[in-house]
Design a protein around this motif. Structure first.
Motif, mmCIF file in Angstrom:
data_model
loop_
_atom_site.group_PDB
_atom_site.id
_atom_site.type_symbol
_atom_site.label_atom_id
_atom_site.label_comp_id
_atom_site.label_asym_id
_atom_site.label_seq_id
_atom_site.Cartn_x
_atom_site.Cartn_y
_atom_site.Cartn_z
ATOM 1 N N PHE A 120 0.824 -1.212 0.000
ATOM 2 C CA PHE A 120 0.000 0.000 0.000
ATOM 3 C C PHE A 120 0.849 1.249 0.000
ATOM 4 O O PHE A 120 1.931 1.287 0.554
ATOM 5 N N THR A 121 0.277 2.292 -0.587
ATOM 6 C CA THR A 121 0.811 3.639 -0.446
ATOM 7 C C THR A 121 -0.384 4.543 -0.215
ATOM 8 O O THR A 121 -1.448 4.341 -0.797
ATOM 9 N N CYS A 122 -0.242 5.490 0.693
ATOM 10 C CA CYS A 122 -1.343 6.425 0.954
ATOM 11 C C CYS A 122 -0.831 7.596 1.765
ATOM 12 O O CYS A 122 0.300 7.603 2.228
ATOM 13 N N LYS A 123 -1.703 8.564 1.953
ATOM 14 C CA LYS A 123 -1.410 9.692 2.825
ATOM 15 C C LYS A 123 -1.741 9.247 4.240
ATOM 16 O O LYS A 123 -2.820 8.739 4.501
ATOM 17 N N GLY A 129 2.374 -4.123 3.843
ATOM 18 C CA GLY A 129 1.958 -5.070 2.823
ATOM 19 C C GLY A 129 2.067 -6.502 3.341
ATOM 20 O O GLY A 129 2.929 -6.817 4.150
ATOM 21 N N ARG A 130 1.172 -7.355 2.883
ATOM 22 C CA ARG A 130 1.214 -8.766 3.276
ATOM 23 C C ARG A 130 0.351 -9.573 2.311
ATOM 24 O O ARG A 130 -0.411 -9.017 1.534
ATOM 25 N N GLU A 131 0.465 -10.876 2.397
ATOM 26 C CA GLU A 131 -0.350 -11.731 1.547
ATOM 27 C C GLU A 131 -1.776 -11.738 2.079
ATOM 28 O O GLU A 131 -2.013 -11.869 3.273
ATOM 29 N N ARG A 132 -2.708 -11.567 1.154
ATOM 30 C CA ARG A 132 -4.127 -11.568 1.514
ATOM 31 C C ARG A 132 -4.907 -12.413 0.522
ATOM 32 O O ARG A 132 -4.538 -12.499 -0.640
ATOM 33 N N LEU A 182 -5.683 5.965 -0.750
ATOM 34 C CA LEU A 182 -5.024 4.663 -0.668
ATOM 35 C C LEU A 182 -4.830 4.093 -2.068
ATOM 36 O O LEU A 182 -5.708 4.188 -2.918
ATOM 37 N N ARG A 183 -3.662 3.519 -2.296
ATOM 38 C CA ARG A 183 -3.396 2.820 -3.542
ATOM 39 C C ARG A 183 -2.771 1.488 -3.191
ATOM 40 O O ARG A 183 -1.799 1.432 -2.431
ATOM 41 N N ALA A 184 -3.340 0.403 -3.708
ATOM 42 C CA ALA A 184 -2.802 -0.934 -3.440
ATOM 43 C C ALA A 184 -2.236 -1.519 -4.719
ATOM 44 O O ALA A 184 -2.794 -1.337 -5.798
ATOM 45 N N ASP A 185 -1.128 -2.200 -4.585
ATOM 46 C CA ASP A 185 -0.525 -2.933 -5.697
ATOM 47 C C ASP A 185 -0.402 -4.381 -5.247
ATOM 48 O O ASP A 185 -0.192 -4.653 -4.067
ATOM 49 N N PHE A 186 -0.528 -5.304 -6.209
ATOM 50 C CA PHE A 186 -0.316 -6.676 -5.803
ATOM 51 C C PHE A 186 0.765 -7.339 -6.636
ATOM 52 O O PHE A 186 0.953 -7.037 -7.804
ATOM 53 N N THR A 187 1.505 -8.223 -5.959
ATOM 54 C CA THR A 187 2.586 -8.981 -6.578
ATOM 55 C C THR A 187 2.481 -10.423 -6.087
ATOM 56 O O THR A 187 1.675 -10.732 -5.221
ATOM 57 N N ASP A 188 3.308 -11.263 -6.604
ATOM 58 C CA ASP A 188 3.364 -12.665 -6.176
ATOM 59 C C ASP A 188 1.969 -13.277 -6.125
ATOM 60 O O ASP A 188 1.535 -13.795 -5.099
#
Length: 196
Positions: A120-123, A129-132, A182-188
């Motif tokens: 996540f990135t946000c003000k 970040g974690r696996e969800r 809020l901005r979420a990015d996902f990987t893996d």
């Protein structure tokens, strides 16, 4: 042999693209042909009855196509079997797929079930970040963008940001009612499924 002459490996389809294709297959109203002969017959009709055009499409000889159609050959080699399955599924019930895509893009949206690492990135502050494992709806606006990108030949890397944006809007910010910015990015990505 020079680098140019070496055979290039086929590009791998990413998990998002595979999941979209799987979702389209699940909306079929009738099962696709299963035997090699039935698949050959179906694909020949899609090629306007031309065994030559079908042979070129599958990368085999015209005689091979004719043998399968006559029932003289029944068990294709792995490469031909893969081509038969992929080509049949890509052509099966195009109107049903088109209607489902249109409905998803204009009114119903899609559901996504994903297990991945979200960062996540946000003000302000946010969870690390974690696996969800997340199951959430995707709005018709995002569904339309995802389906248009898929149709235009986008890669998984092209689709990740828009899928992450769609999940952020519906799951993390609850359609703009909380966590502004809020901005979420996902990987893996461990697994991903779409439903129309």
């Amino acid at each position: 042999m020079s680098d140019h002459e070496q055979q290039q490996p086929a590009p791998r389809r990413g998990k998002v693209l595979v999941a979209l294709a799987r979702a389209e297959r699940k909306i079929s109203t009738r099962p696709a042909p299963k035997s090699a002969k039935a698949r050959m017959k179906f694909l020949r009709t899609r090629e306007k009855g031309s065994a030559k055009a079908l042979a070129e499409r599958l990368g085999v000889s015209r005689r091979t196509v004719e043998r399968y159609l006559a029932g003289k050959l029944t068990t294709p080699q792995k490469r031909l079997q893969t081509a038969l399955v992929e080509e049949t599924e890509s052509e099966w019930q195009p109107q049903v797929r088109a209607q489902a895509r249109e409905q998803a893009a204009t009114s119903s949206g899609m559901m996504v079930d994903v297990t991945a690492h979200f960062g996540f990135t946000c003000k302000g502050s946010s969870d690390d970040g974690r696996e969800r494992q997340i199951t959430t709806a995707i709005s018709p606006t995002y569904a339309k963008q995802i389906l248009e990108l898929q149709e235009a030949g986008a890669t998984d890397e092209d689709l990740h940001p828009i899928v992450a944006e769609a999940i952020t809007e519906s799951y993390f910010t609850e359609w703009g009612t909380r966590a502004a910015g809020l901005r979420a990015d996902f990987t893996d990505v461990q697994s991903i499924e779409f439903r129309f």
